[in-house]
Design a protein around this motif. Structure first.
Motif, short mmCIF file in Angstrom:
data_model
loop_
_atom_site.label_atom_id
_atom_site.label_comp_id
_atom_site.label_asym_id
_atom_site.label_seq_id
_atom_site.Cartn_x
_atom_site.Cartn_y
_atom_site.Cartn_z
N LEU A 56 144.54 35.98 18.81
CA LEU A 56 143.44 35.71 19.50
C LEU A 56 142.78 34.31 18.59
CD1 LEU A 56 140.96 35.68 22.19
CD2 LEU A 56 139.88 36.86 20.75
N ALA A 57 142.65 32.56 19.45
CA ALA A 57 142.47 31.99 18.48
C ALA A 57 141.66 31.45 17.88
CB ALA A 57 143.06 30.83 19.69
N GLY A 58 141.51 31.53 16.74
CA GLY A 58 140.25 31.36 15.57
C GLY A 58 139.71 32.57 15.49
N ASP A 92 138.78 38.82 13.01
CA ASP A 92 137.53 38.24 11.99
C ASP A 92 137.23 37.00 12.54
OD1 ASP A 92 135.70 37.85 10.38
OD2 ASP A 92 136.36 38.52 8.75
N GLY A 93 135.94 36.55 13.09
CA GLY A 93 136.23 35.09 13.05
C GLY A 93 135.00 34.33 13.40
N GLY A 94 134.91 33.63 13.91
CA GLY A 94 133.47 32.97 14.29
C GLY A 94 132.93 32.39 13.08
N ARG A 95 131.11 31.92 12.88
CA ARG A 95 130.72 31.19 11.64
C ARG A 95 130.58 32.39 10.66
NH1 ARG A 95 125.71 28.01 13.76
NH2 ARG A 95 125.04 28.31 11.31
N HIS A 96 131.33 32.21 9.25
CA HIS A 96 130.84 33.38 8.35
C HIS A 96 129.53 33.16 7.77
CE1 HIS A 96 135.05 35.21 7.35
NE2 HIS A 96 134.84 34.75 9.11
N ASP A 97 128.89 31.89 8.18
CA ASP A 97 127.17 32.10 7.71
C ASP A 97 126.30 32.16 8.47
OD1 ASP A 97 127.72 29.72 9.50
OD2 ASP A 97 127.24 28.42 8.43
N GLY A 98 126.95 32.78 9.42
CA GLY A 98 125.68 33.15 10.71
C GLY A 98 125.31 34.88 11.26
N PRO A 99 124.81 35.40 11.66
CA PRO A 99 124.07 36.71 11.46
C PRO A 99 125.42 37.41 12.39
CG PRO A 99 123.10 35.39 13.10
CD PRO A 99 123.52 35.04 12.69
N ARG A 152 129.26 35.36 13.39
CA ARG A 152 130.59 35.99 12.98
C ARG A 152 130.81 37.20 13.53
NH1 ARG A 152 131.76 38.09 6.53
NH2 ARG A 152 133.89 38.69 7.47
N VAL A 153 131.77 37.23 14.03
CA VAL A 153 132.22 38.25 15.50
C VAL A 153 133.64 38.86 14.96
CG1 VAL A 153 133.42 38.30 17.46
CG2 VAL A 153 131.55 36.95 17.18
N ILE A 154 133.31 40.35 14.87
CA ILE A 154 134.05 41.32 14.03
C ILE A 154 134.96 42.11 15.44
CG2 ILE A 154 134.57 42.86 12.75
CD1 ILE A 154 132.87 41.37 10.75
N ALA A 155 135.48 42.38 15.45
CA ALA A 155 135.88 43.47 15.98
C ALA A 155 136.91 44.55 15.44
CB ALA A 155 136.63 43.37 17.78
N ILE A 156 137.04 45.81 15.84
CA ILE A 156 137.49 46.74 14.84
C ILE A 156 137.95 47.76 15.76
CG2 ILE A 156 136.40 48.83 12.88
CD1 ILE A 156 134.93 46.87 12.05
N ASP A 157 138.92 47.96 16.26
CA ASP A 157 140.27 49.32 16.34
C ASP A 157 139.01 51.07 15.34
OD1 ASP A 157 141.84 48.01 18.24
OD2 ASP A 157 143.04 47.84 17.07
N LEU A 158 138.97 51.16 16.25
CA LEU A 158 138.32 52.29 15.16
C LEU A 158 139.69 53.27 14.87
CD1 LEU A 158 135.82 54.37 18.37
CD2 LEU A 158 135.27 53.10 16.35
N PRO A 159 139.40 54.36 13.60
CA PRO A 159 140.45 55.11 13.21
C PRO A 159 141.39 55.98 15.11
CG PRO A 159 138.18 55.66 12.39
CD PRO A 159 137.42 54.58 13.43
#
Length: 353
Positions: A25-27, A44-51, A78-85
């Motif tokens: 996914l770009a970015g 992980d992407g987006g603004r690392h200085d943001g919420p 900052r946008v983080i999508a996590i795969d569950l176990p």
């Protein structure tokens, strides 16, 4: 922005499911972290200085369920999508699929990524985990948004209807509890099974193309994937018990946004959650079935941005009223039903717990 790539510290060997194709996914960057003994995959992407906003998907999907929502949030968060176990490219442990155990792993993954406070957004079984995470780690959360899910022990019905007008939405809860039989029937037919959910539970059967169905089916079919998918349901009674125990003497105080859809499984998430969460608002997204992030990503992204802005004090004061007005303008009677068929006796399968 360029497409995501695996950075040098996160070598391919750290991927617990290397045989599963890894979509880009770009970015965004693929990362794997040790989450208290379970290796979890994060995008992980987006603004690392943001919420920070953390996204969790449900059955039968992976982080890819959020691919249409994530880019719309990157300019502010900052946008983080996590795969569950057991999901996607995360490790598939042999045990530990009750939602409180999984919630501890997810929170550990977020902390390993350098995030101390965050807004948690989750759909389907991801919402089961998010609710338990809020019970255990509430002080780290700025808000929780839950999409179209009954929560074990809280809002998930304790019985499975056999009325065909309703049973098509929940029949699999009982099926997944049966020892060994689902594995016997589904091994080698994961694509047919996954495809049924994606086509029938979306408002439009064309929501998911063949490539997307292939992606999700491959995740379930990969080593340990089917076992892990079923384990969340088989541990639902324990998840329910732990949720009820945690709420004996308290309510959630973290802000909660319930997101339903016009043709989903839970007509009013906010109303269902309000007895357990003191600060609850809700919306109903029109023209969507169960898979709201895939079906109406712009509406979901806008609702999340407004929810976070309200809680941060950066949004206009009428935003919450606007969300309520949105909910009130939706037709709560527009509930999709299965094709008519002959009904049998109203027998019910009791879910343990």
């Amino acid at each position: 922005m360029t497409g995501s790539a695996t950075s040098a510290p996160h070598v391919p060997e750290s991927n617990p499911v290397p045989e599963l194709p890894l979509p880009q996914l770009a970015g965004f960057t693929h990362r794997w972290v040790d989450a208290d003994g379970v290796r979890l995959h994060a995008v992980d992407g987006g603004r690392h200085d943001g919420p920070a906003v953390v996204l969790l998907a449900g059955f039968p999907q992976t982080w890819w369920a959020w691919r249409k929502v994530m880019p719309a949030l990157t300019h502010r968060f900052r946008v983080i999508a996590i795969d569950l176990p057991g999901q996607g490219h995360s490790e598939r442990p042999d045990r530990g699929y009750d939602t409180h155990t999984v919630a501890a792993h997810v929170h550990a993954a977020v902390r390993a990524l350098g995030v101390s406070t965050y807004t948690l957004v989750a759909h389907d079984i991801g919402a089961w985990v998010a609710f338990s995470l809020a019970l255990g780690f509430e002080r780290h959360l700025r808000g929780v948004a839950l999409l179209d899910a009954g929560i074990p022990g809280i809002t998930l019905p304790e019985s499975i209807p056999t009325d065909p007008e309703r049973a098509w939405k929940t029949w699999h809860f009982a099926f997944h509890l049966v020892p060994e039989l689902p594995e016997t029937l589904l091994t080698g037919r994961e694509r047919e099974y996954v495809g049924w959910f994606l086509k029938v539970k979306a408002l439009s059967p064309d929501t998911f193309d063949d490539a997307e169905i292939d992606h999700y089916a491959a995740s379930v079919a990969a080593d340990g994937g089917l076992r892990a998918s079923l384990a969340y349901y088989r541990e639902a009674a324990e998840s329910a018990r732990e949720n009820r125990e945690a709420l004996k003497d308290r309510h959630l105080t973290v802000p909660v946004l319930g997101i339903s859809s016009s043709h989903g499984s839970v007509p009013d998430m906010a109303a269902a959650l309000r007895p357990w969460a003191d600060d609850t608002t809700g919306i109903v997204v029109p023209d969507a079935g169960h898979f709201i992030p895939d079906e109406q990503p712009e509406a979901v992204a806008a609702a999340l941005a407004d929810f976070i802005a309200d809680r941060d004090g950066t949004g206009p004061p009428d935003r919450r009223d606007g969300r309520r007005a949105h909910r009130d303008t939706c037709d709560p009677t527009a509930i999709r039903t299965a094709p008519s068929r002959t009904s049998g006796p109203d027998l019910r399968f009791r879910v343990p717990g």
